[in-house]
Design an enzyme around this catalytic site. Sequence first.
Site, PDB file in Angstrom:
ATOM      1  NE  ARG A  17      43.296  27.571  31.794  1.00  7.32           N
ATOM      2  CZ  ARG A  17      43.100  28.605  30.977  1.00  7.32           C
ATOM      3  NH1 ARG A  17      44.100  29.056  30.234  1.00  7.32           N
ATOM      4  NH2 ARG A  17      41.914  29.198  30.898  1.00  7.32           N
ATOM      5  N   GLY A  80      32.166  28.281  26.435  1.00  8.23           N
ATOM      6  CA  GLY A  80      32.990  29.409  26.021  1.00  8.23           C
ATOM      7  C   GLY A  80      32.482  30.744  26.551  1.00  8.23           C
ATOM      8  CE1 TYR A 102      35.384  37.967  29.520  1.00  8.21           C
ATOM      9  CE2 TYR A 102      37.608  37.131  29.281  1.00  8.21           C
ATOM     10  CZ  TYR A 102      36.391  37.453  28.725  1.00  8.21           C
ATOM     11  OH  TYR A 102      36.177  37.256  27.389  1.00  8.21           O
ATOM     12  N   GLY A 134      44.351  36.465  24.253  1.00  7.96           N
ATOM     13  CA  GLY A 134      43.924  36.737  22.884  1.00  7.96           C
ATOM     14  C   GLY A 134      44.729  37.907  22.331  1.00  7.96           C
ATOM     15  CE  LYS A 345      37.701  34.383  75.678  1.00  2.00           C
ATOM     16  NZ  LYS A 345      36.768  33.325  76.055  1.00  2.00           N
ATOM     17  CB  ALA A 417      53.653  35.166  94.758  1.00  4.39           C
ATOM     18  NE  ARG A 434      53.116  32.254  99.850  1.00  2.49           N
ATOM     19  CZ  ARG A 434      53.276  33.537  99.542  1.00  2.49           C
ATOM     20  NH1 ARG A 434      52.811  34.019  98.399  1.00  2.49           N
ATOM     21  NH2 ARG A 434      53.889  34.342 100.366  1.00  2.49           N
TER      22      ARG A 434
HETATM   23  C1  UD1 Z   1      40.008  34.977  27.816  1.00  5.34           C
HETATM   24  C2  UD1 Z   1      39.901  35.562  26.408  1.00  5.34           C
HETATM   25  C3  UD1 Z   1      41.250  36.077  25.965  1.00  5.34           C
HETATM   26  C4  UD1 Z   1      41.749  37.112  26.957  1.00  5.34           C
HETATM   27  C5  UD1 Z   1      41.758  36.553  28.374  1.00  5.34           C
HETATM   28  C6  UD1 Z   1      42.012  37.672  29.357  1.00  5.34           C
HETATM   29  C7  UD1 Z   1      38.143  34.410  25.186  1.00  5.34           C
HETATM   30  C8  UD1 Z   1      37.809  33.357  24.211  1.00  5.34           C
HETATM   31  N1  UD1 Z   1      39.429  34.558  25.502  1.00  5.34           N
HETATM   32  O1  UD1 Z   1      40.854  33.854  27.763  1.00  5.34           O
HETATM   33  O2  UD1 Z   1      41.166  36.662  24.690  1.00  5.34           O
HETATM   34  O3  UD1 Z   1      43.042  37.541  26.580  1.00  5.34           O
HETATM   35  O4  UD1 Z   1      40.498  35.981  28.710  1.00  5.34           O
HETATM   36  O5  UD1 Z   1      42.155  37.195  30.671  1.00  5.34           O
HETATM   37  O6  UD1 Z   1      37.262  35.103  25.646  1.00  5.34           O
HETATM   38  N2  UD1 Z   1      33.869  31.626  31.527  1.00  5.34           N
HETATM   39  C9  UD1 Z   1      32.524  31.333  31.613  1.00  5.34           C
HETATM   40  N3  UD1 Z   1      32.007  30.364  30.821  1.00  5.34           N
HETATM   41  C10 UD1 Z   1      32.747  29.664  29.930  1.00  5.34           C
HETATM   42  C11 UD1 Z   1      34.137  29.977  29.827  1.00  5.34           C
HETATM   43  C12 UD1 Z   1      34.653  30.964  30.640  1.00  5.34           C
HETATM   44  O7  UD1 Z   1      31.806  31.941  32.416  1.00  5.34           O
HETATM   45  O8  UD1 Z   1      32.188  28.806  29.237  1.00  5.34           O
HETATM   46  C13 UD1 Z   1      34.418  32.677  32.412  1.00  5.34           C
HETATM   47  C14 UD1 Z   1      35.492  32.165  33.344  1.00  5.34           C
HETATM   48  O9  UD1 Z   1      34.934  31.812  34.600  1.00  5.34           O
HETATM   49  C15 UD1 Z   1      36.419  33.361  33.491  1.00  5.34           C
HETATM   50  C16 UD1 Z   1      36.235  34.137  32.189  1.00  5.34           C
HETATM   51  O10 UD1 Z   1      35.042  33.660  31.597  1.00  5.34           O
HETATM   52  O11 UD1 Z   1      36.051  34.198  34.561  1.00  5.34           O
HETATM   53  C17 UD1 Z   1      37.392  33.944  31.228  1.00  5.34           C
HETATM   54  O12 UD1 Z   1      37.511  32.584  30.884  1.00  5.34           O
HETATM   55  P1  UD1 Z   1      38.907  31.859  30.715  1.00  5.34           P
HETATM   56  O13 UD1 Z   1      38.674  30.457  30.377  1.00  5.34           O
HETATM   57  O14 UD1 Z   1      39.771  32.163  31.886  1.00  5.34           O
HETATM   58  O15 UD1 Z   1      39.469  32.613  29.418  1.00  5.34           O
HETATM   59  P2  UD1 Z   1      40.987  32.806  29.000  1.00  5.34           P
HETATM   60  O16 UD1 Z   1      41.514  31.545  28.453  1.00  5.34           O
HETATM   61  O17 UD1 Z   1      41.744  33.436  30.085  1.00  5.34           O
HETATM   62 CA    CA Z   2      41.331  33.805  32.261  1.00  6.45          CA
END
Ligand code: UD1
Ligand code: CA
Length: 453
Positions: A17, A80, A102, A134, A345, A417, A434
Amino acid sequence: MNNPLHVVILAAGAGTRMKSNKLKVLHEVAGKPMIDHVLELAKSLDPSQITVVFGYQGAQLITHFNDQTVNWAEQKHQLGTGHAVQQAVPFFSDDEDVLVLYGDAPLTQSTDLAGLRGRQFVLTATVDEPTGYGRIIRKGEKVSAIVEEKDANPSEALVKEINSGIIQAPAIQMKNWLSRLSNNNQQKEYYLTEVIGLAAQDERPFTAIKLADANAVKGANDMVQLAELEDLFQLRIRERLMQAGVRLIKPNSVDVRGHLSCGKDVVIDKGVVIEGENTLGDDVSIGAYVILRNCQLASGTVVEPHSILDGVVTKGACSVGPFARLRPGTELSSGCKIGNFVETKKAILGQNSKASHLTYLGDAVIGQGVNIGAGTITCNYDGVNKFTTTIKDGAFIGSDSQLIAPVTVGENATIGAGSTITKDTPDEQLTLSRAKQRSVEDWQKPQRKPSKK
Ligand code: UD1
Ligand code: CA
């Protein structure tokens, strides 16, 4: 005694995104990649270990973290957030508590987690606009489930208490719940949030810890949210500065992308941008639309509007600008003045030396009480190498002079100068190069040719 704390940071997501080639967690908030803020939080919690889950463009992340001591857990396919934490399981030890952070949520601070050592919780907040987060389904203090927006029924979608993503539980339990995740949902992903439902089923539910400051849990999934995080972070920095006694004349227009520490009675005018590590002494005044990067300005230094200072040290009260550009290696002693349209500099100036207008001082070592006239250029570069210009105490450089380095101007010397100085000049004497002025007595102005018709 609480269990040792194992912090897992999720950073494997593609960040689609963001619509950017750069890995999402490397996008900056307040001048620092989001992941750095999160790592800083992790480290402040005195953890036994930190595991970073990487995947999509992981090389970028590993290069970025070069000198950090963390475990790396690869998530080959981004299936996920739950699947991501599963990749960290081999690093878990049974006596630990696992805390998940995160990588795209950089606003959480250690104070938000104060007193939560040893507890099993999910951090939540109530927001006006829960879209994308969530939803927390409660049973009193405890959480019975977290429902992702895409899976929520209409009444669940109305819930305004949201999941921060930050959860903590004993490693043994976490391992068990992670091993039972399914991908039976709209996105066909293994959600970390399902852990909360499984825990409730096992009658070991998570406690919801609701933060008063909902902004602390906000994450960035796209450029709009990233800009919002930046604004929130700046608000925080400005408030901290003002509470420490700094006068921000137009707070909303000042941005600090890095670290700024200030003495007493510092005034910062409208539109100032401050980057990197900066220290301002007492009574420093920064004029409108100034950019400071990695500067240490001593007490009483005044920077006039529209100046750019990068890697500058002032050792006493100095005056800079307006419209000056000071580049790395510029060192000014007290009483120096660098005026408009002057560029410096690697220039070291002794006490009370002045370059008030239209000058370039590069690779220059300048003594005390030197006056540099308008239009002076230190010619420091022959196209291949750089050379030093030395100007001794008390020298006076006449306007529009070029000093061809390497060259030394003697103590109390005067340069006439318009001179081009190619050889060292003696102390106390006037040197000038000069051409002599002459006038032509019987000079005839050119006449216009008669026009041909
Ligand atoms: C997630 C939560 C949501 C919460 C929100 C808060 C889940 C399913 N959802 O949604 O409930 O309200 O964060 O910001 O957990 N990532 C991985 N591997 C993956 C997917 C994601 O490492 O396969 C990492 C991403 O890099 C990111 C973090 O996990 O740093 C969150 O992932 P993202 O896809 O942004 O989740 P949200 O849709 O924001
Ligand atoms: Ca997120």
